[in-house]
Design an enzyme around this catalytic site. Structure first.
Site, PDB file in Angstrom:
ATOM      1  N   THR A  59       0.823  -1.407   0.084  1.00 57.30           N
ATOM      2  CA  THR A  59       0.049  -0.039  -0.049  1.00 57.30           C
ATOM      3  C   THR A  59       0.900   1.347  -0.205  1.00 57.30           C
ATOM      4  OG1 THR A  59      -1.677  -1.085   1.153  1.00 57.30           O
ATOM      5  CG2 THR A  59      -1.738   1.296   1.155  1.00 57.30           C
ATOM      6  N   GLU A 296      -6.290  -5.419   3.561  1.00 54.77           N
ATOM      7  CA  GLU A 296      -5.934  -6.262   2.710  1.00 54.77           C
ATOM      8  C   GLU A 296      -7.135  -6.469   1.465  1.00 54.77           C
ATOM      9  OE1 GLU A 296      -5.212 -10.133   3.891  1.00 54.77           O
ATOM     10  OE2 GLU A 296      -4.021  -9.428   5.676  1.00 54.77           O
TER      11      GLU A 296
END
Length: 312
Positions: A59, A296
């Site tokens: 990320t 996730e």
């Protein structure tokens, strides 16, 4: 995977943040297990088994759901690669001994230009950025990890050049059951607390457990927890059989995340005003549960994955 899910459910029923800290070691090691050489496996496994931590660095500040278009870059040098960029919301970031870093080696190729690398914490140019002051899972350390002209040798590339995005997705398809199992632990904890409280809390001269409204709420909590648990076990068994189905994983993640937040919200409702107080444990469970709809891959992105696989 099934055994790990059983462990994570039990740990998650006590503290989800603690469980995530341990679970992220599995998330960090899975891409190594899938694509690493024997030397790479020994390198990363030795750090974990000696009490260390690993992190999965996908990320970025400008792209959580759009993971395929990383701004972090890796530029080829004669005997290795130089990595520059910033990753955010990295679980275990301040604690980790190594990071699995997904970086663009050819931005013109989009997802096909992403490559994975093993980067040790003690390499020059690796630093920890902002520490997140989170709503929930506060026992889990989360931070930015910054890479400034970080050199890694060629033998630290994980898999083939350009295979990073596929490896990232293959990893998540295998690790989602573990995260979902922790959400099931939260659900079970909510039920246990509500059953106990409903028997003890007296209103209108009798325990609230005698009220049909409360009984039905607890029954619905149990129904969804039973369903979520079986979805986790099914997804885990598929992974163990070598069939990490992305639709099953996404369905499991969505259902468990949505159910955990709903059940924790109902637990607060059953406790009433006390549920909103930090003197009682259910408000923490609600804060912890929320993350399972987000990390996730948000549950909205999971629905994109599910529908895309069904309709293609």
């Amino acid at each position: 995977t099934l055994t790990w899910c059983l462990i994570r459910e039990e740990l998650g029923s006590v503290d989800a943040g603690f469980t995530i800290g341990l679970g992220t070691n599995g998330l960090a090691y899975t891409p190594v297990a899938l694509a690493g050489t024997e030397e790479q496996k020994r390198l990363c496994a030795s750090m974990i088994t000696n009490g260390g931590f690993g992190s999965y660095c996908l990320t970025e500040p400008d792209g959580g759901s759009d993971a395929a278009h990383a701004r972090t870059t890796a530029v080829k040098k004669s005997d290795g690669w130089v990595i520059n960029g910033r990753k955010c919301f990295i679980t275990n970031g301040p604690l980790s001994n190594f990071y699995i870093v997904f970086a663009a080696t050819d931005k013109s190729l989009g997802a096909k230009g992403m490559t994975a690398f093993i980067v040790e914490r003690n390499r020059d140019g690796v630093s920890i950025g902002k520490h997140e002051d989170k709503m929930g899972i506060r026992a889990s350390e989360t931070s930015d990890v910054v890479f400034e002209d970080v050199f890694v040798p060629d033998d630290h590339m994980l898999g083939k050049e350009g295979d990073g995005f596929k490896l990232a997705m293959a990893t998540l398809n295998r690790t989602r059951p573990g995260g979902s199992a922790t959400a099931v632990g939260i659900m079970q904890h909510c039920i246990n607390l509500c059953v106990k409280y409903a028997k003890e809390r007296v209103v209108f001269g009798k325990p609230i457990a005698k009220q049909q409204a409360i009984r039905f709420m607890i029954a619905d909590m149990e129904i969804k927890t039973q369903a979520a648990r079986q979805m986790v076990y099914h997804a885990a068994r598929l992974v163990d059989a070598g069939m990490a189905d992305p639709v099953v994983g996404a369905c499991t993640k969505c259902f468990c995340g949505d159910s955990a937040f709903e059940i924790a919200g109902n637990a607060v409702q059953i406790f009433g005003g006390y549920g909103y107080s930090r003197e009682y444990p259910v408000e923490k469970l609600l804060r912890d549960a929320k993350i399972y709809q987000i990390f996730e891959g948000t549950n909205q992105i999971q629905r994109v994955t599910i529908s895309a696989n069904l309709l293609k």
